[in-house]
Design a protein around this motif. Structure first.
Motif, PDB file in Angstrom:
ATOM      1  N   ARG B 168     -36.563 -53.204  19.282  1.00 55.77           N
ATOM      2  CA  ARG B 168     -37.783 -52.856  19.433  1.00 55.77           C
ATOM      3  C   ARG B 168     -38.049 -51.978  18.245  1.00 55.77           C
ATOM      4  O   ARG B 168     -37.474 -51.009  17.757  1.00 55.77           O
ATOM      5  CB  ARG B 168     -37.729 -51.825  20.645  1.00 55.77           C
ATOM      6  CG  ARG B 168     -39.190 -51.126  20.957  1.00 55.77           C
ATOM      7  CD  ARG B 168     -39.143 -50.100  22.084  1.00 55.77           C
ATOM      8  NE  ARG B 168     -40.393 -49.445  22.123  1.00 55.77           N
ATOM      9  CZ  ARG B 168     -40.825 -48.603  23.349  1.00 55.77           C
ATOM     10  NH1 ARG B 168     -39.842 -48.363  24.094  1.00 55.77           N
ATOM     11  NH2 ARG B 168     -41.815 -47.849  23.306  1.00 55.77           N
ATOM     12  N   ARG B 200     -27.399 -52.512  18.882  1.00 56.59           N
ATOM     13  CA  ARG B 200     -27.454 -53.918  19.238  1.00 56.59           C
ATOM     14  C   ARG B 200     -29.022 -54.358  19.414  1.00 56.59           C
ATOM     15  O   ARG B 200     -29.415 -53.778  20.538  1.00 56.59           O
ATOM     16  CB  ARG B 200     -26.761 -54.148  20.413  1.00 56.59           C
ATOM     17  CG  ARG B 200     -25.085 -53.881  20.476  1.00 56.59           C
ATOM     18  CD  ARG B 200     -24.433 -54.338  21.624  1.00 56.59           C
ATOM     19  NE  ARG B 200     -24.913 -53.459  22.719  1.00 56.59           N
ATOM     20  CZ  ARG B 200     -24.436 -52.256  22.857  1.00 56.59           C
ATOM     21  NH1 ARG B 200     -23.680 -51.559  22.021  1.00 56.59           N
ATOM     22  NH2 ARG B 200     -24.719 -51.577  24.093  1.00 56.59           N
ATOM     23  N   ASP B 320     -36.393 -53.425  25.187  1.00 57.93           N
ATOM     24  CA  ASP B 320     -35.503 -52.121  25.343  1.00 57.93           C
ATOM     25  C   ASP B 320     -35.027 -51.717  26.606  1.00 57.93           C
ATOM     26  O   ASP B 320     -35.890 -51.626  27.457  1.00 57.93           O
ATOM     27  CB  ASP B 320     -36.790 -51.079  24.878  1.00 57.93           C
ATOM     28  CG  ASP B 320     -36.089 -49.632  24.837  1.00 57.93           C
ATOM     29  OD1 ASP B 320     -34.936 -49.548  25.066  1.00 57.93           O
ATOM     30  OD2 ASP B 320     -36.875 -48.836  24.599  1.00 57.93           O
ATOM     31  N   PRO B 321     -33.622 -51.873  26.839  1.00 58.56           N
ATOM     32  CA  PRO B 321     -33.191 -51.691  28.153  1.00 58.56           C
ATOM     33  C   PRO B 321     -33.718 -50.214  28.892  1.00 58.56           C
ATOM     34  O   PRO B 321     -33.641 -50.160  29.858  1.00 58.56           O
ATOM     35  CB  PRO B 321     -31.701 -51.588  28.098  1.00 58.56           C
ATOM     36  CG  PRO B 321     -31.584 -51.569  26.638  1.00 58.56           C
ATOM     37  CD  PRO B 321     -32.593 -51.943  25.912  1.00 58.56           C
ATOM     38  N   ALA B 322     -34.059 -49.317  27.887  1.00 61.45           N
ATOM     39  CA  ALA B 322     -34.484 -48.019  28.290  1.00 61.45           C
ATOM     40  C   ALA B 322     -35.740 -47.976  29.052  1.00 61.45           C
ATOM     41  O   ALA B 322     -36.181 -47.001  29.785  1.00 61.45           O
ATOM     42  CB  ALA B 322     -34.315 -46.900  26.957  1.00 61.45           C
ATOM     43  N   GLU B 323     -36.637 -48.920  28.869  1.00 63.85           N
ATOM     44  CA  GLU B 323     -37.912 -49.316  29.346  1.00 63.85           C
ATOM     45  C   GLU B 323     -37.571 -49.746  30.829  1.00 63.85           C
ATOM     46  O   GLU B 323     -38.546 -49.831  31.629  1.00 63.85           O
ATOM     47  CB  GLU B 323     -38.784 -50.032  28.578  1.00 63.85           C
ATOM     48  CG  GLU B 323     -39.400 -49.494  27.293  1.00 63.85           C
ATOM     49  CD  GLU B 323     -40.023 -47.846  27.503  1.00 63.85           C
ATOM     50  OE1 GLU B 323     -40.527 -47.862  28.695  1.00 63.85           O
ATOM     51  OE2 GLU B 323     -40.033 -47.189  26.736  1.00 63.85           O
ATOM     52  N   ILE B 324     -36.612 -50.413  31.059  1.00 64.43           N
ATOM     53  CA  ILE B 324     -36.510 -51.391  32.338  1.00 64.43           C
ATOM     54  C   ILE B 324     -36.141 -50.005  33.499  1.00 64.43           C
ATOM     55  O   ILE B 324     -35.281 -49.145  33.159  1.00 64.43           O
ATOM     56  CB  ILE B 324     -35.304 -52.236  32.233  1.00 64.43           C
ATOM     57  CG1 ILE B 324     -36.015 -53.414  31.497  1.00 64.43           C
ATOM     58  CG2 ILE B 324     -35.130 -52.902  33.642  1.00 64.43           C
ATOM     59  CD1 ILE B 324     -35.067 -54.651  31.333  1.00 64.43           C
ATOM     60  N   LYS B 326     -37.849 -47.434  33.817  1.00 59.45           N
ATOM     61  CA  LYS B 326     -37.854 -46.199  33.588  1.00 59.45           C
ATOM     62  C   LYS B 326     -39.391 -45.336  34.258  1.00 59.45           C
ATOM     63  O   LYS B 326     -39.090 -44.395  34.805  1.00 59.45           O
ATOM     64  CB  LYS B 326     -38.565 -46.181  31.912  1.00 59.45           C
ATOM     65  CG  LYS B 326     -38.700 -44.540  31.371  1.00 59.45           C
ATOM     66  CD  LYS B 326     -39.093 -44.711  30.061  1.00 59.45           C
ATOM     67  CE  LYS B 326     -40.756 -44.977  30.101  1.00 59.45           C
ATOM     68  NZ  LYS B 326     -41.233 -44.728  28.459  1.00 59.45           N
ATOM     69  N   TRP B 335     -33.867 -58.609  30.515  1.00 62.72           N
ATOM     70  CA  TRP B 335     -33.527 -57.474  29.366  1.00 62.72           C
ATOM     71  C   TRP B 335     -33.344 -58.737  28.225  1.00 62.72           C
ATOM     72  O   TRP B 335     -32.550 -59.601  28.349  1.00 62.72           O
ATOM     73  CB  TRP B 335     -32.277 -56.820  29.472  1.00 62.72           C
ATOM     74  CG  TRP B 335     -31.889 -55.923  28.307  1.00 62.72           C
ATOM     75  CD1 TRP B 335     -32.900 -55.465  27.184  1.00 62.72           C
ATOM     76  CD2 TRP B 335     -30.855 -55.733  27.855  1.00 62.72           C
ATOM     77  NE1 TRP B 335     -32.098 -54.690  26.487  1.00 62.72           N
ATOM     78  CE2 TRP B 335     -31.088 -54.903  26.662  1.00 62.72           C
ATOM     79  CE3 TRP B 335     -29.471 -55.751  28.409  1.00 62.72           C
ATOM     80  CZ2 TRP B 335     -29.844 -54.298  25.853  1.00 62.72           C
ATOM     81  CZ3 TRP B 335     -28.296 -55.354  27.701  1.00 62.72           C
ATOM     82  CH2 TRP B 335     -28.546 -54.485  26.404  1.00 62.72           C
TER      83      TRP B 335
END
Lengths: 202, 577
Positions: B168, B200, B320-324, B326, B335
């Motif tokens: 991202r 990553r 961005d895994p932090a968005e999944i 969230k 992802w």
């Protein structure tokens, strides 16, 4: 959607493996301060792998908040891996040092018994003062303060919490994988995707 | 990301003794940088001194304020898909970048900002023009780093570009102390970075999630696609279109995603969110499978979260895994880079038409046309509306222009109604909502896409925040069309005061200078109109003029942007008036 009961906050132990980089502590701390979350305990020290540091962070929050924070931390460029666990999932210790006047200790034999009962060790004995050390959970180190207070406790200090994760099988191997240029797929996987398997209702 | 490599100039292959400043500029040329937006000052002088010799390879655009510089860098990055590069000096130069960094961070814009810093031995002494730039910029950068030794420069700059453009994307700031810029060292050549062990940028796509997503899509009766800027950031416009056309699913866009699919594509059902279209908002709470692609469920898109798409199964494609999970709990998290995940998904989905379902969106669209759009675009009122200006602009540009918008009512109107034929044609401050963004961003956008017409649509509030950048236009000769929609109010705040604060118009009545005179002072021709019959002619004149042109259009003072999802309401409670 069924009504959800209010979710209780509890203590979570966040374990972070990072590169050793100036400013990273600030970057991680800001993830908490931005959300007005107080860090109850923070320990950072080199891990068993050279160049990789391990943070142990303790906060009191709901699982939902902690899981989102964990992902925000893992997103930082210099962070290798983040885990979070409840107190039940870890074995943890804090260390405390107590400085008391030697003459009081020497005179009052009762003190010796109290120290034994609290699992304290003597680190230094000088003419003027003696330093005791104990490790344990918060209540245990707190207890000895109460015990020593009447005997003229001069100074007290307690370390941050360090915690070992009960189900950390293969951690060391995974960490070593990171040292290679291309980590294996298993290492690359984000853990939360794996635990999602249970949630699917297809 | 598209960054073209080009052969490095001048410097020989073997180790050479050069200064830190020279090493930096050499690195930039290898990274394919052609334009730098910047402003010199004491602590960055050695870099500027070296730049003097790089004139043929690196174009430097002298801005009038560092905030203008970074917004120009953002505009450049957004129109070109390349990394924007910005130079600023220490202290106030660097702190002036902060708004742009925050804007680039929240809107995932790849930037590399280079700031000068006081000599290393002066760090922490409150030296002249010293500020803790690393400390200040940490929360608003994807990565930042302070260089105190010239030998670090090649490796750190390579990392900076790699981090800014991969995964991202986001802004990176490198703070270089003056001694490191001056220091001569043995330069071993510049190697681009493609790996950082703790970083990553994208995962290996997991097939089982693709399969689960495809199964959900295939079984859906009322599927609905929401897309965001991620489609463009991943250069996946073609893959996205192929997926849509095979599945026949109606698709709506976030403000940041506008243009990834042409406005007139039959499956493009419009804009999401607070001032988005009626159908997409209502249907979010009607669909059975919601497929979110490269978007992050911003609160301006979702409205009240606990009443958002609760009936739907949610598939979320994001890098961005932090968005999944969230903001919106996902049924299937896909992802990965949508350039990879979309084709995999397209393979597994069944070719379908959802004509009846799509027709429902068109029914809602008709309601919106009757209640809002017709009067906005073809008003019967005496005074001009913002919508009719955009409508006329569409007629003349045929949707070929890049539209850069500022923040407020004009932004919502322009994004709702601007016709966009091409990707990377809508440049706006979406996440941060930075007033003053448009004028400098338009300058950068033109440098990033020199063959396209760039129109900056700006309100009378926002234009006064960065109006000094007219000086940059004057000096660089860049061709930017400046369209000021003047309603003599801070219109969006006024609208909220009207609707939610009993018309208590607290400090929203804003006066303007004579913009035509101001532009004239900068050698930029301009015109101001307040009559409908002059509109088409004035827009034609603006577009046909060789070079920059400022057009001020006086529009009706107290118009409101509708539809509107009031704050705290569900998307299905969207109001048409």
């Amino acid at each position: 959607m069924p009504e959800q009961a209010p979710i209780e906050k509890e203590e979570y132990n966040i374990t972070v493996y990072t590169e050793n980089h100036v400013g990273l502590l600030n970057r991680i701390a800001m993830i908490f301060t931005r959300r007005k979350i107080n860090i109850d305990s923070l320990n950072t020290s080199p891990s068993e792998i050279e160049g990789i540091h391990r943070f142990n962070i303790v906060i009191n929050e709901t699982e939902e908040v902690v899981s989102k924070i964990a992902r925000q931390i893992e997103k930082q460029v210099e962070v290798l891996k983040v885990y979070y666990n409840t107190n039940e999932d870890v074995i943890w210790q804090e260390m405390a040092l107590y400085k008391v006047p030697t003459d009081v200790i020497a005179e009052k034999a009762k003190v010796e018994r109290l120290l034994r009962e609290n699992g304290a060790r003597v680190v230094v004995i000088r003419k003027d003062y003696t330093v005791f050390e104990t490790t344990g959970h918060r209540e245990e180190t707190d207890n000895l303060i109460k015990v020593l207070q009447p005997f003229g406790l001069i100074e007290f200090v307690r370390s941050a919490r360090i915690a070992i994760i009960k189900s950390s099988d293969g951690f060391n191997r995974k960490l070593r994988e990171f040292e290679r240029t291309e980590p294996g797929q298993e290492v690359v996987e984000n853990e939360f995707l794996n635990s999602r398997e249970k949630v699917f209702s297809m | 990301m598209l960054t073209q490599e080009k052969p490095a100039p001048a410097l020989p292959e073997t180790a050479t003794v050069i200064s830190g400043g020279q090493a930096l500029l050499h690195a930039l040329t290898v990274e394919g940088v052609d334009t730098i937006f910047g402003y010199p000052g004491g602590a960055i002088m050695p870099i500027y001194d070296a730049l003097y010799d790089f004139e043929g390879d690196l174009k430097h655009v002298l801005v009038r304020h560092e905030q203008g510089g970074i917004h120009a860098g953002q505009g450049y990055a957004r129109s070109s898909g390349k990394v924007g590069v910005v130079f600023a000096t220490s202290g106030p130069g660097a702190t002036n970048l902060v708004t742009g960094l925050a804007d680039a961070q929240i809107d995932s814009t790849p930037l590399v900002c280079i700031t000068g810093q006081v000599f290393a031995h002066l760090l922490g002494t409150d030296a002249f023009q010293e500020a803790d730039v690393i400390g200040i910029t940490t929360p608003v950068t994807k990565w930042n780093y302070q260089i105190t030794d010239a030998t670090e420069i090649p490796e750190v700059i390579a990392k900076a570009f790699h981090i800014a453009r991969t995964g991202r994307p986001g802004p990176v700031l490198i703070d270089i102390t003056k001694n490191a810029q001056l220091q001569k060292f043995s330069f071993q050549g510049y190697k681009r970075c493609d790996h950082i062990r703790s970083y990553r940028p994208k995962p290996i796509v997991r097939r089982e999630y693709i399969e689960q997503a495809a199964a959900l899509i295939n079984s859906a009766k009322k599927p609905f696609v929401l897309w965001g800027q991620g489609v463009m950031l991943g250069s996946a416009e073609q893959e996205f279109k192929a997926f849509l056309e095979k599945t026949g699913i109606p698709a709506a866009w976030t403000i940041m995603g506008a243009g990834a699919l042409p406005s007139d594509h039959p499956q493009n059902v419009g804009m999401l969110g607070m001032h988005g279209n009626y159908g997409p908002n209502v249907m979010t709470n009607e669909c059975d499978v919601l497929i979110a692609i490269g978007m992050r469920f911003d609160d301006r898109v979702t409205g009240r979260l606990d009443k958002y798409a609760k009936q739907a199964q949610i598939i979320h494609l994001d890098i961005d895994p932090a968005e999944i999970d969230k903001n919106v709990k996902t049924t299937v998290p896909v992802w990965g880079d949508c350039k990879e995940t979309l084709p995999l998904l397209t393979q597994l989905v069944e070719a379908k038409q959802h004509s009846e379902w799509l027709a429902k969106f068109r029914e809602f669209e008709q309601k919106e046309i009757d209640a809002v759009i017709r009067e906005e675009l073809f008003p019967t009122s005496e005074e001009m509306t913002m919508g009719e200006v955009i409508q006329q602009l569409n007629e003349l540009t045929k949707g070929e222009a890049i539209i850069v918008t500022d923040v407020g009512q004009h932004q919502m109107v322009a994004c709702r109604y601007a016709k966009l034929n091409h990707t990377r044609s809508n440049i706006t401050s979406g996440g941060l909502g930075t007033m003053g963004f448009a004028l400098p961003a338009a300058i950068g956008a033109k440098f990033g896409a020199p063959n396209r017409t760039v129109v900056a649509v700006i309100g009378d509030g926002g234009v006064q925040m960065t109006i000094q950048e007219l000086g940059t236009i004057m000096q660089s000769g860049v061709d930017v069309k400046i369209l000021i929609l003047n309603n003599q109010f801070l219109g969006m705040v006024r609208q909220w005061q009207e609707l939610f604060h009993e018309r208590r118009y607290s400090f929203v009545d804003i006066t303007s200078p004579d913009y035509v005179q101001v532009a004239k002072g900068y050698g930029i021709p301009g015109k101001s109109i307040n009559q409908r019959e002059d509109l088409t002619g004035a827009l034609q004149e603006m577009l046909a003029h060789p070079g920059s042109f400022l057009l001020e259009v006086m529009v009706t003072k107290e118009n409101n942007v509708f539809p509107m999802v009031p704050q705290g309401c569900s998307v299905s409670e969207i109001r048409l008036k």
